[in-house]
Design a protein around this motif. Structure first.
Motif, short mmCIF file in Angstrom:
data_model
loop_
_atom_site.label_atom_id
_atom_site.label_comp_id
_atom_site.label_asym_id
_atom_site.label_seq_id
_atom_site.Cartn_x
_atom_site.Cartn_y
_atom_site.Cartn_z
N UNK A 1 0.71 -1.05 -0.19
CA UNK A 1 -0.01 -0.01 0.10
C UNK A 1 0.80 1.30 -0.02
N UNK A 2 1.95 1.36 0.88
CA UNK A 2 2.82 2.34 1.01
C UNK A 2 3.58 2.43 -0.40
N UNK A 3 3.84 1.37 -1.27
CA UNK A 3 4.64 1.57 -2.56
C UNK A 3 3.80 2.23 -3.52
N UNK A 4 2.44 1.68 -3.32
CA UNK A 4 1.46 1.90 -4.54
C UNK A 4 0.83 3.49 -4.21
N UNK A 5 1.02 3.93 -3.01
CA UNK A 5 0.82 5.18 -2.58
C UNK A 5 1.62 6.05 -3.18
N UNK A 6 2.97 5.97 -2.92
CA UNK A 6 4.14 6.79 -3.29
C UNK A 6 4.03 6.88 -5.07
N UNK A 7 3.95 5.72 -5.61
CA UNK A 7 3.93 5.64 -7.03
C UNK A 7 2.63 6.65 -7.43
N UNK A 8 1.56 6.62 -6.93
CA UNK A 8 0.34 7.33 -7.16
C UNK A 8 0.77 8.75 -7.00
N UNK A 9 1.62 9.15 -5.88
CA UNK A 9 1.80 10.48 -5.78
C UNK A 9 2.87 10.85 -6.82
N UNK A 10 3.83 9.99 -7.30
CA UNK A 10 4.80 10.48 -8.42
C UNK A 10 3.98 10.50 -9.51
N UNK A 11 2.98 9.85 -10.00
CA UNK A 11 2.33 9.90 -11.23
C UNK A 11 1.48 11.50 -11.01
N UNK A 12 1.00 12.00 -9.87
CA UNK A 12 0.23 13.17 -9.84
C UNK A 12 1.16 13.94 -9.99
N UNK A 13 2.23 14.09 -9.22
CA UNK A 13 3.09 15.45 -9.39
C UNK A 13 3.87 15.51 -10.57
N UNK A 14 3.86 14.47 -11.39
CA UNK A 14 4.50 14.71 -12.71
C UNK A 14 3.71 14.88 -13.84
N UNK A 15 2.32 15.13 -13.40
CA UNK A 15 1.06 15.32 -14.39
C UNK A 15 1.70 16.64 -15.13
N UNK A 16 0.94 17.19 -16.40
CA UNK A 16 1.56 18.33 -16.80
C UNK A 16 1.04 19.66 -16.04
N UNK A 17 0.03 19.52 -15.35
CA UNK A 17 -0.37 20.71 -14.55
C UNK A 17 0.62 21.10 -13.48
N UNK A 18 1.33 20.04 -13.01
CA UNK A 18 2.26 20.09 -11.86
C UNK A 18 3.73 20.33 -12.24
N UNK A 19 3.91 19.53 -13.43
CA UNK A 19 5.25 19.54 -14.03
C UNK A 19 5.36 19.58 -15.55
N UNK A 20 5.09 20.79 -15.89
CA UNK A 20 5.24 21.03 -17.58
C UNK A 20 6.32 20.01 -18.13
N UNK A 21 5.66 19.51 -19.33
CA UNK A 21 6.59 18.71 -19.98
C UNK A 21 7.50 19.63 -20.60
N UNK A 22 8.93 19.04 -21.07
CA UNK A 22 9.97 19.70 -21.46
C UNK A 22 10.42 19.17 -22.98
N UNK A 23 10.46 19.89 -24.03
CA UNK A 23 10.60 19.49 -25.46
C UNK A 23 11.96 19.70 -25.80
N UNK A 24 12.57 19.01 -26.61
CA UNK A 24 14.13 18.97 -26.98
C UNK A 24 14.06 19.16 -28.57
N UNK A 25 14.55 20.24 -29.19
CA UNK A 25 15.04 20.34 -30.50
C UNK A 25 16.50 20.48 -30.56
#
Length: 322
Positions: free
Chosen positions: A23-47
């Motif tokens: 449960x702890x592992x899944x909770x932190x994984x869910x937290x990481x998934x939420x934090x890395x969402x575009x709303x919180x962490x905008x995507x970076x593009x490379x040219x």
């Protein structure tokens, strides 16, 4: 038998606490998934653009030889131009990067912050194939590609400007040297005419002489030297030899001057663009799946270690009490 039981204890212990650990592992994984969402962490593009700098040729060399890629010297010079403050300031001003990077005009060290973000997001480096890579990271894919291509174009403009300025200075210096040498030749000619009135030189056409006229002037001078070689006046002959030497230097300087003028009127070759920057359609970072997996595995290992550590501490306490 006792060893097998001892080895099975950690496994049994982890199995006992499996729900908490999972449960702890899944909770932190869910937290990481939420934090890395575009709303919180905008995507970076490379040219990225790949270029080869041209070899630095004079106008004469351009006419005589095939143009080739630059060697180590040209590569290092072009990298320095692409990293120069002259180019950086031009790009910052043109794309209003201070506003784009959300740096306030009233912030302390705003220029330092701006330059730091510029150097972090716009990277110029040499590849192992002796080409130059210009890489831009940005939240806006269109801007990333546009910035990358503009850095390459501006690099060519800055290089052309620097070389032209150096050529202009060289041309001005050579003009002054030619004028000074012409005056010296004129002074020596007047001195020789004072000794012998039959010696006549035309100084006004030296700078405008064509190759055939130049050869003719040199032949006439050699004829004078041959004619007066047996003359008892050694001063005249010495002046003629000095005049010949200075005239030869003048013609050499004139050749360099003509070549510099030709180079000044010749367009400086641009960098060879092997791969122009294109608008990226896939984000470069953050890599959500990798972050989630690493977070979950790290939490699983950490939680398991904590459970085993707590159990071990409790066993040591019991042994100490007994």
């Amino acid at each position: 038998m006792k060893t097998e039981q001892e080895n099975s204890i950690p496994i049994m212990l982890l199995f006992k606490w499996r729900k908490v650990i999972l449960i702890t592992s899944m909770a932190t994984a869910l937290f990481a998934a939420i934090v890395t969402m575009p709303a919180f962490m905008p995507p970076i593009f490379k040219a990225e653009a790949i270029i080869y700098p041209p070899a630095t040729y004079s106008a004469k060399a351009i006419a005589e030889y095939d143009l080739r890629f630059g060697a180590d010297k040209e590569i290092d010079e072009h990298i320095q131009i692409l990293k120069s403050s002259l180019l950086r300031d031009s790009i910052i001003k043109r794309f209003d990067l201070m506003n784009h990077y959300a740096i306030g005009l009233d912030e302390d060290n705003k220029q330092y912050k701006l330059n730091k973000l510029y150097n972090e997001n716009i990277i110029v480096e040499r590849t192992r194939y002796n080409s130059i890579s210009v890489t831009v990271f940005d939240n806006n894919p269109e801007l990333a590609a546009k910035l990358c291509n503009e850095v390459v174009k501006t690099g060519d403009k800055v290089k052309s400007y620097i070389l032209k300025q150096n050529l202009i200075q060289a041309v001005n210096t050579m003009q002054q040297n030619m004028m000074a040498t012409t005056k010296e030749l004129e002074s020596m000619g007047v001195e020789m005419q004072g000794i012998n009135k039959n010696i006549v030189f035309n100084y006004n056409t030296l700078a405008k002489q064509k190759y055939a006229e130049r050869i003719k002037a040199q032949i006439e001078l050699r004829d004078y030297i041959s004619k007066y070689r047996n003359d008892k006046n050694g001063e005249l002959l010495e002046l003629m030899f000095q005049y010949e030497d200075k005239l030869s230097r003048f013609y050499s300087l004139k050749d360099s001057y003509d070549q510099a003028i030709q180079s000044l009127n010749t367009k400086i070759a641009d960098a060879y663009i092997i791969t122009p920057a294109q608008i990226p359609d896939k984000k470069y970072a953050p890599k959500r799946a990798m972050i989630v997996i690493i977070t979950m595995l790290s939490t699983f290992i950490l939680a398991s270690s904590i459970v085993l550590a707590i159990d071990r501490i409790q066993q040591l306490k019991k042994e100490y009490i007994q």
